[in-house]
Design a protein around this motif. Structure first.
Motif, short mmCIF file in Angstrom:
data_model
loop_
_atom_site.label_atom_id
_atom_site.label_comp_id
_atom_site.label_asym_id
_atom_site.label_seq_id
_atom_site.Cartn_x
_atom_site.Cartn_y
_atom_site.Cartn_z
N ALA A 21 0.82 -1.22 0.00
CA ALA A 21 0.00 0.00 0.00
C ALA A 21 0.85 1.27 0.00
CB ALA A 21 -0.91 0.00 1.22
N LEU A 22 2.15 1.13 -0.24
CA LEU A 22 3.05 2.26 -0.09
C LEU A 22 2.67 3.43 -1.00
CD1 LEU A 22 5.44 2.82 1.72
CD2 LEU A 22 6.95 2.11 -0.14
N GLU A 64 8.58 2.20 -6.26
CA GLU A 64 7.77 1.27 -5.49
C GLU A 64 8.56 0.62 -4.35
OE1 GLU A 64 6.04 -1.56 -8.04
OE2 GLU A 64 4.68 -0.16 -9.03
N ASN A 65 9.87 0.54 -4.50
CA ASN A 65 10.69 -0.09 -3.47
C ASN A 65 11.28 0.92 -2.48
OD1 ASN A 65 10.41 -2.69 -4.63
ND2 ASN A 65 11.90 -2.10 -6.21
N ASP A 66 10.94 2.19 -2.64
CA ASP A 66 11.46 3.24 -1.77
C ASP A 66 10.41 3.58 -0.73
OD1 ASP A 66 12.65 5.39 -0.59
OD2 ASP A 66 12.40 6.74 -2.30
N ASP A 67 10.69 3.26 0.54
CA ASP A 67 9.70 3.49 1.58
C ASP A 67 10.05 4.70 2.45
OD1 ASP A 67 11.87 2.42 2.83
OD2 ASP A 67 10.76 0.95 4.03
N LEU A 75 -0.31 5.28 0.41
CA LEU A 75 0.04 6.11 1.56
C LEU A 75 0.78 7.37 1.11
CD1 LEU A 75 1.21 3.35 4.07
CD2 LEU A 75 -1.07 4.35 3.79
N LYS A 76 1.66 7.21 0.13
CA LYS A 76 2.39 8.38 -0.37
C LYS A 76 1.46 9.34 -1.11
CE LYS A 76 7.03 6.44 -0.63
NZ LYS A 76 8.20 6.14 -1.48
N GLU A 77 0.49 8.79 -1.80
CA GLU A 77 -0.48 9.66 -2.48
C GLU A 77 -1.26 10.47 -1.46
OE1 GLU A 77 -4.28 9.52 -5.57
OE2 GLU A 77 -3.38 7.65 -4.84
N ASP A 94 6.92 -0.39 11.20
CA ASP A 94 8.19 -0.48 10.47
C ASP A 94 8.54 0.86 9.83
OD1 ASP A 94 8.49 -3.09 11.18
OD2 ASP A 94 7.69 -3.91 9.30
N LEU A 95 7.55 1.53 9.22
CA LEU A 95 7.81 2.84 8.62
C LEU A 95 8.24 3.84 9.68
CD1 LEU A 95 4.90 3.29 6.03
CD2 LEU A 95 7.31 2.83 5.57
N PHE A 96 7.60 3.79 10.82
CA PHE A 96 7.91 4.69 11.92
C PHE A 96 9.37 4.52 12.34
CE2 PHE A 96 8.34 5.06 16.56
CZ PHE A 96 8.03 6.41 16.73
N GLU A 97 9.81 3.30 12.54
CA GLU A 97 11.17 3.06 13.00
C GLU A 97 12.20 3.36 11.93
OE1 GLU A 97 11.07 -0.97 14.26
OE2 GLU A 97 10.00 -0.54 16.15
N HIS A 98 11.82 3.20 10.66
CA HIS A 98 12.75 3.45 9.56
C HIS A 98 12.91 4.94 9.27
CE1 HIS A 98 14.85 2.80 5.76
NE2 HIS A 98 14.02 3.65 5.20
N ASN A 99 11.87 5.71 9.47
CA ASN A 99 11.87 7.11 9.03
C ASN A 99 12.20 8.12 10.11
OD1 ASN A 99 10.80 7.39 6.03
ND2 ASN A 99 9.73 5.68 6.98
N PHE A 100 12.06 7.76 11.37
CA PHE A 100 12.36 8.68 12.45
C PHE A 100 13.58 8.22 13.23
CE2 PHE A 100 7.75 10.07 12.49
CZ PHE A 100 8.03 11.35 12.03
N LEU A 101 14.55 9.11 13.37
CA LEU A 101 15.67 8.88 14.28
C LEU A 101 15.34 9.61 15.56
CD1 LEU A 101 18.65 9.44 11.79
CD2 LEU A 101 17.70 7.27 12.58
N LEU A 102 14.85 8.89 16.55
CA LEU A 102 14.30 9.51 17.74
C LEU A 102 15.39 10.14 18.61
CD1 LEU A 102 11.64 6.88 18.85
CD2 LEU A 102 11.43 8.75 17.21
N HIS A 103 15.09 11.31 19.14
CA HIS A 103 15.96 11.91 20.13
C HIS A 103 15.88 11.11 21.43
CE1 HIS A 103 16.30 16.20 18.25
NE2 HIS A 103 16.59 15.23 17.40
N GLU A 104 16.91 11.24 22.24
CA GLU A 104 16.95 10.47 23.48
C GLU A 104 15.77 10.78 24.39
OE1 GLU A 104 20.66 11.18 25.35
OE2 GLU A 104 21.84 10.15 23.80
N ASN A 105 15.29 12.04 24.34
CA ASN A 105 14.24 12.41 25.29
C ASN A 105 12.88 11.80 24.96
OD1 ASN A 105 13.98 14.01 22.99
ND2 ASN A 105 12.95 15.65 24.09
N ILE A 106 12.73 11.11 23.80
CA ILE A 106 11.47 10.43 23.54
C ILE A 106 11.66 8.96 23.22
CG2 ILE A 106 10.34 12.53 22.70
CD1 ILE A 106 10.42 11.12 19.91
#
Length: 350
Positions: free
Chosen positions: A38-39, A97-100, A42-44, A125-137
């Motif tokens: 469904a990528l 299509e292969n770029d998430d 979602l991008k659309e 999976d998208l959340f963990e791949h796209n965000f580099l979380l700061h230590e405070n969260i």
């Protein structure tokens, strides 16, 4: 994990998602379809949502999630405009299509849409791949982050101050070979007066009105190779419209840049003016007349005493164009006849 919106106001509508796209998102939430499959959907959805936002709304969301800790400020410039080319349709965007990968802005909107439409659990999976979380969260769960993103996007889209659109109008002026630019601010406002205009039509007409007010010139479509306002060769025309945030608008206004809005300028309908110009040319074709002009006291640049200092010339033109024709054409015609450039002369229409 199940997170759903329980508010009466629907985020899908605030983000201007078409009914068909909303239906597909809701089907995705209840289907067995994977996120990878469904990528593009979602991008659309993200692309349509960003296209409906003002620069102020984008700026507000980015600032909020950065403060929350979802964005590393050192990489923000590389990501902010990932989906922000609003002049492109979804079909024109280059999606692999292969770029998430999502921008920070895009991922924030996607998490908010996941809350609204009930597919948050598919975004881990998208959340963990796209965000580099700061230590405070780091200790926050995806549920915490989704809830924050949803609240951030909802509050931003409902703030009327952020919904206003602000622009810098760039007008180009030219006198001979000398050119320059003038920049003025414009706030797009919804008024009864402009109810019949689309937003883009208002912008176009306003940009022409701002350009016109620089020299109070007469509209000309033909003489300079492009439509412009002209006063004795001093021409002005709009050359760019740049959307800015409310904050930048306020800063530029505070340092003295002129401010306009649709309520305090007389919009100029460029399309109607172009039609009038074309109609004017065709309606006067039958009114071309022949005029004889007596030219005397001719002085040549190189002072040739044996050349004629008086001659009669003939012009074929419309009566209202006769004066311009004389100014532009007499020296050229004498030069054609004699082979020498003219320094000065006097003339009289017979």
């Amino acid at each position: 994990m199940s997170i759903y919106s329980t508010t009466q106001i629907h985020l899908n509508d605030l983000l201007s998602l078409p009914a068909e796209l909303q239906r597909k998102l809701q089907e995705f939430a209840t289907s067995e379809q994977s996120t990878d499959d469904a990528l593009n959907l979602l991008k659309e959805a993200v692309a349509v949502a960003v296209g409906a936002m003002t620069e102020s709304q984008i700026d507000e969301i980015i600032a909020d999630v950065e403060d929350y800790g979802l964005i590393d400020a050192t990489t923000i410039d590389d990501q902010v405009n990932y989906y922000a080319n609003k002049d492109m349709t979804f079909e024109e965007r280059d999606f692999d299509e292969n770029d998430d990968e999502f921008s920070y802005l895009g991922m924030t909107i996607l998490l908010a849409l996941g809350v609204q439409n009930g597919f948050v659990e598919k975004l881990t999976d998208l959340f963990e791949h796209n965000f580099l979380l700061h230590e405070n969260i780091d200790y926050h769960t995806i549920e915490d982050v989704c809830t924050h993103c949803y609240a951030s996007v909802m509050s931003t889209m409902q703030d009327p101050a952020l919904a206003a659109k602000y622009y810098v109008f760039v007008s180009t002026w030219r006198i001979g070979d000398v050119t320059g630019e003038d920049r003025q601010l414009y706030k797009a406002t919804s008024t009864d007066r402009n109810a019949a205009l689309t937003h883009q039509e208002e912008l176009e007409q306003a940009s022409w009105a701002v350009a016109r007010d620089l020299n109070n010139g007469k509209f000309d479509e033909h003489c300079y190779g492009q439509p412009c306002f002209d006063v004795d060769g001093f021409i002005v025309y709009p050359s760019d419209i740049i959307e800015v945030t409310a904050k930048k608008f306020e800063v530029l206004a505070s340092v003295g840049m002129s401010v306009n809005h649709s309520g305090n300028i007389d919009l100029f309908d460029i399309n109607a003016a172009m039609v009038d110009e074309n109609d004017d040319v065709s309606s006067h074709d039958a009114q071309i007349e022949t005029f004889s002009v007596l030219v005397d006291n001719i002085v040549y640049d190189e002072g040739h005493d044996l050349l004629p200092t008086e001659m009669e010339l003939t012009f074929e033109c419309r009566r209202e164009d006769l004066e311009m024709q004389l100014v532009d054409g007499i020296s050229d015609k004498i030069s054609e006849i004699t082979g020498f450039c003219v320094k000065s002369y006097t003339s009289l229409v017979k």
